[in-house]
Design a protein around this motif. Structure first.
Motif, PDB file in Angstrom:
ATOM      1  N   GLU A   1       0.800  -1.241   0.000  1.00  0.00           N
ATOM      2  CA  GLU A   1       0.000   0.000   0.000  1.00  0.00           C
ATOM      3  C   GLU A   1       0.822   1.275   0.000  1.00  0.00           C
TER       4      GLU A   1
ATOM      5  N   SER B   1     -10.876  12.806  -0.643  1.00  0.00           N
ATOM      6  CA  SER B   1     -11.355  11.657  -1.422  1.00  0.00           C
ATOM      7  C   SER B   1     -12.833  11.749  -1.768  1.00  0.00           C
TER       8      SER B   1
ATOM      9  N   ASN C   1      -7.149   8.319  -3.345  1.00  0.00           N
ATOM     10  CA  ASN C   1      -6.815   8.116  -1.934  1.00  0.00           C
ATOM     11  C   ASN C   1      -5.375   8.484  -1.584  1.00  0.00           C
TER      12      ASN C   1
ATOM     13  N   LYS D   1      -7.794   5.372  -6.820  1.00  0.00           N
ATOM     14  CA  LYS D   1      -7.835   3.953  -6.444  1.00  0.00           C
ATOM     15  C   LYS D   1      -8.927   3.193  -7.198  1.00  0.00           C
ATOM     16  N   ASN D   2     -10.146   3.688  -7.124  1.00  0.00           N
ATOM     17  CA  ASN D   2     -11.245   2.963  -7.769  1.00  0.00           C
ATOM     18  C   ASN D   2     -11.214   3.078  -9.287  1.00  0.00           C
TER      19      ASN D   2
ATOM     20  N   TYR E   1      -6.731  -1.206  -8.213  1.00  0.00           N
ATOM     21  CA  TYR E   1      -6.812  -0.594  -6.890  1.00  0.00           C
ATOM     22  C   TYR E   1      -5.429  -0.174  -6.363  1.00  0.00           C
TER      23      TYR E   1
ATOM     24  N   SER F   1      -2.638   2.125  -4.483  1.00  0.00           N
ATOM     25  CA  SER F   1      -2.785   2.852  -3.205  1.00  0.00           C
ATOM     26  C   SER F   1      -1.862   4.044  -3.065  1.00  0.00           C
ATOM     27  N   ASN F   2      -0.732   4.041  -3.757  1.00  0.00           N
ATOM     28  CA  ASN F   2       0.225   5.103  -3.482  1.00  0.00           C
ATOM     29  C   ASN F   2       1.167   5.275  -4.664  1.00  0.00           C
TER      30      ASN F   2
ATOM     31  N   ASP G   1       0.770  -0.998  -6.598  1.00  0.00           N
ATOM     32  CA  ASP G   1      -0.375  -1.534  -7.357  1.00  0.00           C
ATOM     33  C   ASP G   1      -1.018  -2.610  -6.485  1.00  0.00           C
ATOM     34  N   THR G   2      -1.764  -2.171  -5.521  1.00  0.00           N
ATOM     35  CA  THR G   2      -2.108  -2.997  -4.356  1.00  0.00           C
ATOM     36  C   THR G   2      -2.799  -4.311  -4.702  1.00  0.00           C
TER      37      THR G   2
END
Lengths: 299, 422
Positions: free
Chosen positions: A47, A195, A225, A240-241, A270, A272-273, A286-287
């Protein structure tokens, strides 16, 4: 006289188009993917990422950090840092002194580690005004190693010095939706990501509060996010989505959407960072694809 | 001719001139008598019954069908002079004020005929149905609650419009005539000893009454909400708030989740043992991001329906599902918590269980006879992924049968089975 006029026209011809040109855009070109540590143990729901000369990955699902060296576009080593004081790292930063700071989601505390991953304690801000308790949703550092803590419990950004001593706090903007992440650029300007309202707010160094940098970007992103800002002032927002990276100019203008949703290399599921280093290398956690992908920033 | 006759003749001449002038427009088009409406009834004979209604729309009463209809041609249905959602506002524009704080959706959209008969009715204001029944045709759930409520609120019995403006309200949300508590204190005296003692001497005269009371009737005495927070039911306001005599009687004793933790320590403690927390739980709003502290119509003291709560922040997810041609039943029914844990979870995206086990709670057959799934099977697209339900299906719906990602299905399959790509 004619020479002077011609020179003036020539200079104007050079200056005017440059003045009218839009802010430089940044695009992401896929270069590599890292799936595992040095012992070939696969990542699980990573993440967080931090990058400079090193790449540190918060391999959240495995409850550990991974440390890679970045050389000529290749990632090497992948040393595991796993300690009981940090069961669920989700966000990570490396200070100028080489210390590693990681946000642990399970304990909701920021862990301080030495360059080799040895535990050095938790960030416990001293002298924080009431309410003294805080919950860090995210954090970042600046070039002086000051730490900016996104305190969602009291709707403020706490700024502490490298030792953890309270410096100041800045309240979240009015009527915000949900603030998920913070970034600080080289000038000390803070950026907040909302967000829910799909907005970025900013506060220049020593400003009393945040003001909207962008409009509500409902057409441009789904559920962002995380965000970061590179040395050129380009802001990268992780949608993210939407499985995408949205780039925003320093003036708040929308520059574009990069990458898209998927499982194959170069696509995101999804995420995350993101972090971007001074060599224009971008790394994305790339969570849901259990990997970190590396991209070259093309301007 | 004496002067008196002269004056009379002059007045009569003027009168003739005025009548002639007034008649000029009709004459211009050589209209027959009653051409603006009464003639219409020659063909529209069924309309004669409508004309017998107790209440008639003013143009109808005046025999002016052409007030709304064009007798020759129109670009709008029913030969109307303007769009159906605009024509009423030609005369009744003031009913939905531009500065209104709340607007009845159908009034704002100009769907006046959902409540009014544009010609006539036996109900006042040409309403289709009299009284609350009209409102309950749309607000049926509320209607049921009102009917079943053991304790009634008399203004509701008198009619919804006792408190609500059916078109718009300039002063308040929910179409209320005035805001709360002003609306309530019109009837309920707040300075009586009994009122004070029933409210534990807290100065609630300026508080929002509906945080504890439901104005539409209840099965709980005192018109308390169906689901009441235990301290409220036990009249122990000071369990959470400062004492009523303090300078800050409504201030809570602690902030955010730390207040709730006083009683719900087990729940909060359990959430904190999980790897992934739903962050609003520890935000400034804390538990109140989703729950209401006093009373609620919803179970678990939720501050609205589950999907509405989730949709406040995750509007994109709700919108995507609504657009999807093929929907997932739990989402369709608004039960986000079938799959997601609202407080915390050890699983990504706050899933209640790992994906295959979670899907298996409803889709039992998937455990036996479907495509190989599970830890043994590597996803050819990504060596760090196992094949599982979400490798092919999207749980919040897609436009394709069985909620797969691609259409036709061969495009989905050949993502991995590349040998079969044509």
């Amino acid at each position: 006289m004619t020479k002077i006029l011609l020179t003036a026209v020539f200079v104007l011809a050079l200056v005017l188009p440059a003045a009218k040109a839009p802010a430089a855009t940044a695009k992401l070109l896929y270069t590599a993917t890292v799936y595992a540590d040095g012992k070939n143990v696969g990542m699980k729901k990573p993440e967080g990422v931090a990058c400079g000369n090193l790449l540190i990955v918060a391999d959240s699902g495995n409850g550990r950090l991974l440390k890679y060296t970045v050389a000529e576009g290749e990632l090497k080593e992948g040393t595991e840092i796993k300690i009981p004081e940090m069961p669920q790292p989700i966000n990570v930063r490396v200070t100028a002194k080489g210390e590693i700071l990681a946000l642990d989601a399970k304990q909701r505390r920021i862990v301080r580690l030495g360059p080799e991953g040895e535990f050095r304690g938790y960030i416990s801000p001293e002298g924080v005004p009431s309410p003294s308790s805080f919950i860090p949703r995210s954090f970042t550092t600046d070039s002086d190693d000051n730490i900016y803590i996104l305190d969602i419990f009291s709707s403020r950004v706490l700024t502490v010095d490298p030792a953890g001593k309270y410096l100041r706090h800045t309240a979240f903007p009015e009527a915000y939706g949900f603030i998920s992440d913070i970034a600080v650029d080289q000038r000390g300007t803070m950026y907040l990501l909302d967000s829910v309202k799909l907005m970025v707010y900013s506060a220049v160094k020593d400003a009393k509060g945040f003001t909207p940098l962008t409009k509500e970007m409902r057409e441009e992103m789904y559920f962002p996010n995380a965000l970061t800002v590179d040395s050129k002032g380009v802001i990268y927002v992780v949608d993210k989505n939407g499985g995408s990276i949205v780039t925003i100019g320093a003036d708040g203008s929308f520059q574009g959407r990069n990458l898209s949703f998927g499982w194959k290399e170069g696509l995101l599921h999804y995420p995350s960072n993101i972090c971007v280093n001074d060599r224009d290398e971008a790394f994305i956690a790339d969570t849901d694809n259990n990997r970190v992908q590396m991209f070259k920033v093309i301007r | 001719m004496n002067p008196g006759h002269k004056i009379i003749l002059t007045v009569f001449f003027c009168f003739l001139m005025i009548v002639a002038a007034a008649a000029q427009p009709d004459n211009k088009f050589k209209l027959k008598s009653g051409a603006k409406g009464k003639l219409c009834l020659n063909c529209h004979t069924a309309f004669q019954d409508k004309m017998k209604s107790t209440y008639l729309h003013t143009p109808v009463k005046g025999g002016e069908c052409s007030g709304c209809h064009n007798p020759h041609s129109s670009s709008h249905g029913k030969l109307l002079d303007a769009d159906t959602d605009k024509i009423c506002f030609k005369c009744h524009g003031a009913l939905v004020a531009g500065k209104a704080r709340s607007i009845h959706k159908i009034a704002g959209e100009g769907q006046c005929v959902l409540c009014h008969d544009p010609h006539g009715s036996n109900n006042k204001n040409n309403l289709l149905t009299a009284g609350n029944e009209l409102c309950f045709t749309c607000h049926s759930e509320l209607g049921e609650r009102v009917k079943k409520a053991q304790f009634k609120h008399s203004p509701v019995e008198r009619g919804c419009i006792s408190c609500h403006n059916p078109h718009a309200s300039e002063k308040s949300d929910f179409l209320l005539e005035t805001g709360m508590p002003d609306l309530c204190v019109k009837c309920h005296k707040t300075d009586t000893p009994s009122f004070k003692s029933r409210h534990m001497n807290y100065p609630v005269a300026n508080a929002r009454c509906t945080t504890c009371h439901t104005p539409h009737g209840s099965n709980k005495s005192g018109l308390l909400h169906e689901n009441v927070h235990m301290p409220v039911a036990n009249k122990m306001c000071n369990q959470c708030h400062d004492e009523p005599t303090s300078p800050t009687p409504f201030r809570t004793k602690r902030e955010g989740f730390e207040l709730c933790r006083g009683c719900h320590n087990e729940m909060v403690g359990e959430a904190f043992t999980k790897n992934r927390l739903h962050w609003p739980l520890v935000s400034r709003e804390g538990c109140l991001s989703c729950h209401t502290p006093h009373g609620s119509l919803q179970k678990g003291l939720l501050n609205r329906k589950v999907s509405e709560i989730c949709g406040k922040c995750h509007a994109d997810t709700i919108a995507r599902h609504e657009k999807a041609a093929v929907k997932h039943n739990p989402v369709k029914e608004g039960n986000c918590t079938y799959c997601h844990s609202p407080h915390a979870s050890d699983n990504f995206l706050l899933l209640k269980q790992p994906v295959i086990e979670l899907c298996g709670t409803c889709h039992e057959w998937q455990k036996h006879t479907t495509h190989p799934i599970g830890e043994k099977y590597i996803d050819p697209r990504n060596k760090n992924l196992n094949v599982q339900c979400l490798s092919c299906h999207r749980s919040h719906g897609t436009d394709y049968k069985n909620m797969i990602y691609f259409d036709p299905v061969s495009v989905m399959c050949t993502q991995c089975h590349k040998d079969f790509t044509r």
